[in-house]
Design a protein around this motif. Structure first.
Motif, PDB file in Angstrom:
ATOM      1  N   UNK A 119      86.512  75.018 -23.244  1.00 33.24           N
ATOM      2  CA  UNK A 119      85.594  75.639 -24.208  1.00 33.24           C
ATOM      3  C   UNK A 119      86.173  75.633 -25.630  1.00 33.24           C
ATOM      4  N   UNK A 120      86.717  74.489 -26.032  1.00 34.33           N
ATOM      5  CA  UNK A 120      87.256  74.346 -27.384  1.00 34.33           C
ATOM      6  C   UNK A 120      86.099  74.178 -28.360  1.00 34.33           C
ATOM      7  N   UNK A 121      86.058  75.021 -29.406  1.00 36.53           N
ATOM      8  CA  UNK A 121      84.943  75.024 -30.349  1.00 36.53           C
ATOM      9  C   UNK A 121      85.455  75.109 -31.786  1.00 36.53           C
ATOM     10  N   UNK A 122      84.713  74.491 -32.701  1.00 38.11           N
ATOM     11  CA  UNK A 122      84.995  74.596 -34.131  1.00 38.11           C
ATOM     12  C   UNK A 122      83.677  74.841 -34.850  1.00 38.11           C
ATOM     13  N   UNK A 123      83.647  75.903 -35.674  1.00 36.72           N
ATOM     14  CA  UNK A 123      82.469  76.205 -36.486  1.00 36.72           C
ATOM     15  C   UNK A 123      82.913  76.400 -37.925  1.00 36.72           C
ATOM     16  N   UNK A 124      82.164  75.803 -38.859  1.00 39.44           N
ATOM     17  CA  UNK A 124      82.527  76.006 -40.265  1.00 39.44           C
ATOM     18  C   UNK A 124      81.994  77.341 -40.739  1.00 39.44           C
ATOM     19  N   UNK A 125      82.630  77.882 -41.773  1.00 38.15           N
ATOM     20  CA  UNK A 125      82.227  79.173 -42.311  1.00 38.15           C
ATOM     21  C   UNK A 125      81.075  79.047 -43.293  1.00 38.15           C
ATOM     22  N   UNK A 126      80.969  80.021 -44.183  1.00 38.77           N
ATOM     23  CA  UNK A 126      79.914  79.985 -45.191  1.00 38.77           C
ATOM     24  C   UNK A 126      80.089  78.761 -46.092  1.00 38.77           C
ATOM     25  N   UNK A 127      78.980  78.110 -46.493  1.00 38.47           N
ATOM     26  CA  UNK A 127      79.084  76.943 -47.380  1.00 38.47           C
ATOM     27  C   UNK A 127      79.909  77.259 -48.625  1.00 38.47           C
ATOM     28  N   UNK A 128      80.872  76.401 -48.920  1.00 39.49           N
ATOM     29  CA  UNK A 128      81.726  76.580 -50.086  1.00 39.49           C
ATOM     30  C   UNK A 128      82.935  77.464 -49.849  1.00 39.49           C
ATOM     31  N   UNK A 129      83.042  78.053 -48.654  1.00 37.08           N
ATOM     32  CA  UNK A 129      84.158  78.974 -48.385  1.00 37.08           C
ATOM     33  C   UNK A 129      85.438  78.247 -47.998  1.00 37.08           C
ATOM     34  N   UNK A 130      85.320  77.015 -47.531  1.00 33.15           N
ATOM     35  CA  UNK A 130      86.507  76.280 -47.112  1.00 33.15           C
ATOM     36  C   UNK A 130      87.170  76.871 -45.885  1.00 33.15           C
ATOM     37  N   UNK A 131      86.368  77.438 -44.973  1.00 30.10           N
ATOM     38  CA  UNK A 131      86.924  78.064 -43.774  1.00 30.10           C
ATOM     39  C   UNK A 131      86.315  77.446 -42.517  1.00 30.10           C
ATOM     40  N   UNK A 132      87.059  77.585 -41.419  1.00 32.01           N
ATOM     41  CA  UNK A 132      86.585  77.143 -40.111  1.00 32.01           C
ATOM     42  C   UNK A 132      87.035  78.161 -39.072  1.00 32.01           C
ATOM     43  N   UNK A 138      89.849  81.520 -23.147  1.00 36.44           N
ATOM     44  CA  UNK A 138      91.026  82.302 -22.805  1.00 36.44           C
ATOM     45  C   UNK A 138      91.635  81.800 -21.498  1.00 36.44           C
ATOM     46  N   UNK A 139      92.971  81.783 -21.474  1.00 35.79           N
ATOM     47  CA  UNK A 139      93.706  81.398 -20.268  1.00 35.79           C
ATOM     48  C   UNK A 139      94.804  82.430 -20.073  1.00 35.79           C
ATOM     49  N   UNK A 140      94.685  83.260 -19.033  1.00 39.92           N
ATOM     50  CA  UNK A 140      95.543  84.429 -18.856  1.00 39.92           C
ATOM     51  C   UNK A 140      97.041  84.118 -18.898  1.00 39.92           C
ATOM     52  N   UNK A 141      97.530  83.054 -18.244  1.00 40.84           N
ATOM     53  CA  UNK A 141      98.971  82.796 -18.290  1.00 40.84           C
ATOM     54  C   UNK A 141      99.494  82.327 -19.644  1.00 40.84           C
TER      55      UNK A 141
END
Length: 204
Positions: A119-132, A138-141
């Protein structure tokens, strides 16, 4: 090897309050753990802030509910750090671990190789914020989560190590394509990180 349960994020509100109080009390002047990390005074402040937020959120106000969740995350993070400290300093002494108010993992099976992240995911932040916002299942060990990123097609990766499975990366260049990958860090004997898929996305 004795392993400590260190995920406190799923505890019910009242249970987390009581558990944190018990751990602080049992670690105070505990001969097995003379220098807790973080300091117990810091954990106490986080607990008091959480208690205050619980009272404030009781009326159902959404903003105060968000504050409660933030305080809970902060307290759970402090307890996680304490649990890792106890596990490290205990040298597998089960009695010492229990004296700190910690619980032992039911299964302490050795993991020779960490699995690929799910379940690897990438979402960009607000336009112009330069964030992701980057996350892995989660993997307990897993002790830590490793997240790498770079401008698409460039050479070296930038690495972020986190105790959380979801992080926000800032300082990225807007309207440029970036590559992201993730790996679990755990107790396996194989030191090489196992990266799953590489996700390429544009940062707005």
């Amino acid at each position: 090897m004795a392993y400590v349960i260190y995920d406190f994020s799923k505890e019910k509100d009242a249970d987390l309050d009581a558990l944190a109080e018990s751990i602080i009390t049992k670690l105070t002047d505990n001969e097995h753990f003379p220098d807790p990390e973080p300091a117990l005074a810091t954990v106490r402040r986080h607990l008091e802030a959480y208690r205050g937020a619980l009272v404030e959120a009781a009326g159902g106000d959404r903003l105060k509910g968000e504050l409660k969740r933030a305080c809970k995350k902060q307290l759970a993070g402090s307890l996680r750090s304490l649990a890792l400290y106890v596990e490290r300093e205990s040298r597998s002494d089960r009695a010492a671990i229990l004296s700190a108010g910690m619980e032992l993992r039911k299964s302490a099976e050795r993991i020779d190789r960490m699995p690929l992240p799910h379940r690897f995911r990438v979402k960009y932040g607000e336009p112009g914020s330069g964030t992701a916002v980057v996350s892995a299942g989660r993997f307990e060990p897993a002790l830590m989560y490793r997240f790498d990123y770079r401008l698409a097609g460039s050479g070296e990766w930038t690495t972020v190590i986190s105790s959380y499975s979801r992080i926000t990366i800032d300082g990225l260049q807007s309207y440029r394509h970036y590559e992201f990958r993730a790996a679990y860090i755990g107790r396996g004997i194989d030191p090489e990180p196992r990266f799953g898929e590489t996700i390429t996305t544009i940062i707005l």
